[in-house]
Design a protein around this motif. Structure first.
Motif, short mmCIF file in Angstrom:
data_model
loop_
_atom_site.label_atom_id
_atom_site.label_comp_id
_atom_site.label_asym_id
_atom_site.label_seq_id
_atom_site.Cartn_x
_atom_site.Cartn_y
_atom_site.Cartn_z
N LYS A 198 0.80 -1.22 0.00
CA LYS A 198 0.00 0.00 0.00
C LYS A 198 0.83 1.27 0.00
O LYS A 198 0.31 2.36 -0.26
N THR A 199 2.12 1.17 0.28
CA THR A 199 3.00 2.34 0.22
C THR A 199 3.90 2.30 -1.01
O THR A 199 4.83 3.10 -1.14
N SER A 200 3.62 1.37 -1.92
CA SER A 200 4.48 1.19 -3.10
C SER A 200 3.96 1.99 -4.28
O SER A 200 2.80 2.40 -4.33
N GLU A 201 4.84 2.16 -5.27
CA GLU A 201 4.46 2.84 -6.52
C GLU A 201 3.46 2.00 -7.32
O GLU A 201 2.62 2.54 -8.03
N GLY A 202 3.55 0.70 -7.20
CA GLY A 202 2.63 -0.16 -7.91
C GLY A 202 1.20 -0.07 -7.39
O GLY A 202 0.24 -0.35 -8.12
N PHE A 203 1.05 0.32 -6.14
CA PHE A 203 -0.28 0.51 -5.57
C PHE A 203 -0.87 1.85 -6.00
O PHE A 203 -2.08 1.98 -6.21
N LYS A 204 0.01 2.85 -6.16
CA LYS A 204 -0.44 4.20 -6.51
C LYS A 204 -0.87 4.29 -7.97
O LYS A 204 -1.71 5.11 -8.33
N GLN A 205 -0.29 3.48 -8.81
CA GLN A 205 -0.64 3.49 -10.23
C GLN A 205 -0.50 2.08 -10.79
O GLN A 205 0.35 1.32 -10.35
N GLN A 206 -1.37 1.73 -11.71
CA GLN A 206 -1.35 0.37 -12.27
C GLN A 206 -0.10 0.17 -13.11
O GLN A 206 0.17 0.92 -14.04
N LYS A 207 0.65 -0.88 -12.76
CA LYS A 207 1.88 -1.18 -13.48
C LYS A 207 1.87 -2.65 -13.90
O LYS A 207 1.74 -3.54 -13.07
N TYR A 208 2.03 -2.87 -15.21
CA TYR A 208 2.04 -4.24 -15.70
C TYR A 208 3.05 -4.46 -16.83
O TYR A 208 3.07 -5.52 -17.45
N MET A 209 3.91 -3.45 -17.11
CA MET A 209 4.91 -3.61 -18.17
C MET A 209 5.90 -4.73 -17.84
O MET A 209 6.41 -5.40 -18.74
N VAL A 210 6.14 -4.94 -16.55
CA VAL A 210 7.06 -6.00 -16.15
C VAL A 210 6.36 -7.35 -16.17
O VAL A 210 6.91 -8.35 -16.65
N THR A 211 5.13 -7.40 -15.67
CA THR A 211 4.45 -8.69 -15.50
C THR A 211 4.06 -9.35 -16.82
O THR A 211 3.80 -10.56 -16.84
N ILE A 212 4.00 -8.59 -17.90
CA ILE A 212 3.66 -9.22 -19.19
C ILE A 212 4.87 -9.94 -19.79
O ILE A 212 4.73 -10.66 -20.78
N LYS A 213 6.04 -9.78 -19.18
CA LYS A 213 7.23 -10.44 -19.68
C LYS A 213 7.32 -11.86 -19.13
O LYS A 213 6.88 -12.14 -18.01
N LYS A 214 7.89 -12.73 -19.92
CA LYS A 214 7.99 -14.13 -19.53
C LYS A 214 8.82 -14.29 -18.27
O LYS A 214 9.93 -13.75 -18.16
N GLU A 215 8.27 -15.01 -17.31
CA GLU A 215 8.95 -15.29 -16.04
C GLU A 215 9.56 -14.02 -15.45
O GLU A 215 10.75 -13.97 -15.11
N PHE A 216 8.74 -12.99 -15.34
CA PHE A 216 9.21 -11.69 -14.85
C PHE A 216 9.82 -11.77 -13.47
O PHE A 216 10.61 -10.91 -13.08
N TRP A 217 9.46 -12.76 -12.69
CA TRP A 217 9.89 -12.87 -11.31
C TRP A 217 11.29 -13.48 -11.16
O TRP A 217 11.84 -13.50 -10.05
N ARG A 218 11.86 -13.98 -12.23
CA ARG A 218 13.12 -14.73 -12.12
C ARG A 218 14.31 -13.87 -11.71
O ARG A 218 15.25 -14.37 -11.08
N TYR A 219 14.31 -12.59 -12.09
CA TYR A 219 15.46 -11.73 -11.78
C TYR A 219 15.01 -10.45 -11.09
O TYR A 219 14.00 -9.85 -11.50
N PRO A 220 15.77 -10.00 -10.08
CA PRO A 220 15.59 -8.61 -9.66
C PRO A 220 16.02 -7.72 -10.81
O PRO A 220 16.90 -8.08 -11.60
N ARG A 221 15.38 -6.59 -10.98
CA ARG A 221 15.69 -5.74 -12.13
C ARG A 221 15.75 -4.28 -11.73
O ARG A 221 15.09 -3.84 -10.79
#
Length: 353
Positions: free
Chosen positions: A142-165
């Motif tokens: 709730k204090t993150s930038e992702g909560f303040k605005q919808q962000k999905y440019m990262v999540t549409i990438k394949k296995e987005f969770w595999r690496y810190p970026r």
């Protein structure tokens, strides 16, 4: 790969010392901060411990993983001593919903990233334990930038969770002399090299922080030999598009005057020398001081720089080192220092992550 186009030059005289105290400490992902908290924001709890995660394989099962929550980022590892996480969920970079099966006595929590079919199902030993995680996660979300605005440019990438970026702007900000950059090239020869060496990467460069805060790469390629290439030139000519992945690793060491003077001396010794692949495969030079070789393969060059800095022992000769040895897969044994986790440079991210 070393055969990819890498044309461009920079001036060696721009090399100067950097103040290590002004840079982020990336010694361990469990202490890395990807973004600064906004003014007046409450302190976020740092939480770590074992949870069970439901696998996404054909046969579903619950597996124990070690989780770390810090600075709006949730990591999980196979073990509590691992450095490279199995997954990274950065709430500043993506929008995540959190759900529980029972708010009063939760047994399971579910994290659902916006724009992805992937969900993360977690369980604790007790309802009290999972409730503590739910409360902590909600504060970070709730204090993150992702909560303040919808962000999905990262999540549409394949296995987005595999690496810190990180963004390339953030990369330029935190680089220090001695860090390394790993490359995964698109070309067929690069794929062949990775197959032969059994590595995810086919090229590596030694990073420099210059007097005017510019970043530069010391590298050896078949087109130019050994050269110093400015990062701004690398970006200007869009050479980053030649690669499917550029990964940054921090060298965790104090940048003393001796360290930086030795680096400058090594630059003088190797600049303009030839590129030599055959040496890395067939020959092992003996009795040569680092910097006195006639030519270098890319990973041999970085290894010689580390040897010049007294960071690499005598167990393995620089000519026997491949780009993969600078990854977390086949780590080098370094003396008095360590390389941090692999962090993907995401060129679609903005500076504020």
């Amino acid at each position: 790969m070393d055969s990819d186009p890498q044309i461009g030059t920079s001036k060696e005289e721009n090399f100067v010392k950097t103040d290590s105290d002004t840079q982020s400490d990336l010694n361990d992902l469990r202490s890395i901060s990807f973004s600064s908290s906004s003014s007046g924001e409450e302190d976020l709890i740092v939480k770590a411990g074992w949870l069970r995660k439901k696998s996404t394989h054909l046969i579903k099962r619950w597996q124990w993983r070690y989780f770390v929550l810090k600075d709006h980022v949730l990591f999980y590892y196979n073990n509590d001593h691992d450095q490279q996480p199995r997954a990274t969920i950065n709430f500043n970079q993506i929008t995540v919903d959190i759900n529980v099966d029972n708010p009063e006595t939760p047994q399971e929590l579910v994290l659902k990233p916006l724009g992805s079919k992937r969900v993360f199902r977690l369980k604790g030993n007790t309802a009290g334990e999972i409730k503590e995680w739910v409360d902590a996660l909600k504060k970070h979300i709730k204090t993150s930038e992702g909560f303040k605005q919808q962000k999905y440019m990262v999540t549409i990438k394949k296995e987005f969770w595999r690496y810190p970026r990180i963004s390339h702007d953030r990369f330029r900000d935190i680089v220090q002399t001695g860090d390394v950059l790993l490359f995964r090239s698109k070309s067929i020869p690069a794929k062949m090299q990775r197959a032969v060496t059994g590595s995810k990467y086919d090229h590596v460069a030694f990073l420099l922080k210059l007097q005017d805060e510019q970043v530069a790469l010391l590298e050896s390629t078949s087109q130019t030999g050994v050269q110093v290439l400015l990062w701004e030139d690398f970006m200007r000519y869009q050479w980053h598009l030649l690669y499917t992945r550029l990964v940054y690793r921090k060298l965790n060491i104090e940048r003393t005057d001796q360290f930086l003077d030795s680096t400058a001396e090594f630059l003088t010794e190797v600049s303009g020398k030839k590129y030599r692949l055959a040496k890395a495969i067939f020959k092992k030079s003996k009795g040569l001081e680092p910097g006195s070789e006639e030519g270098y393969f890319c990973s041999e060059l970085v290894a010689c720089a580390y040897k010049k800095l007294n960071l690499l022992g005598d167990k393995i000769h620089p000519s026997r080192i491949w780009p993969g040895n600078f990854s977390t897969e086949k780590p080098l044994e370094l003396t008095g220092c360590s390389l941090g986790p692999e962090i993907l440079i995401d060129f679609e991210l903005g500076f504020e992550e």
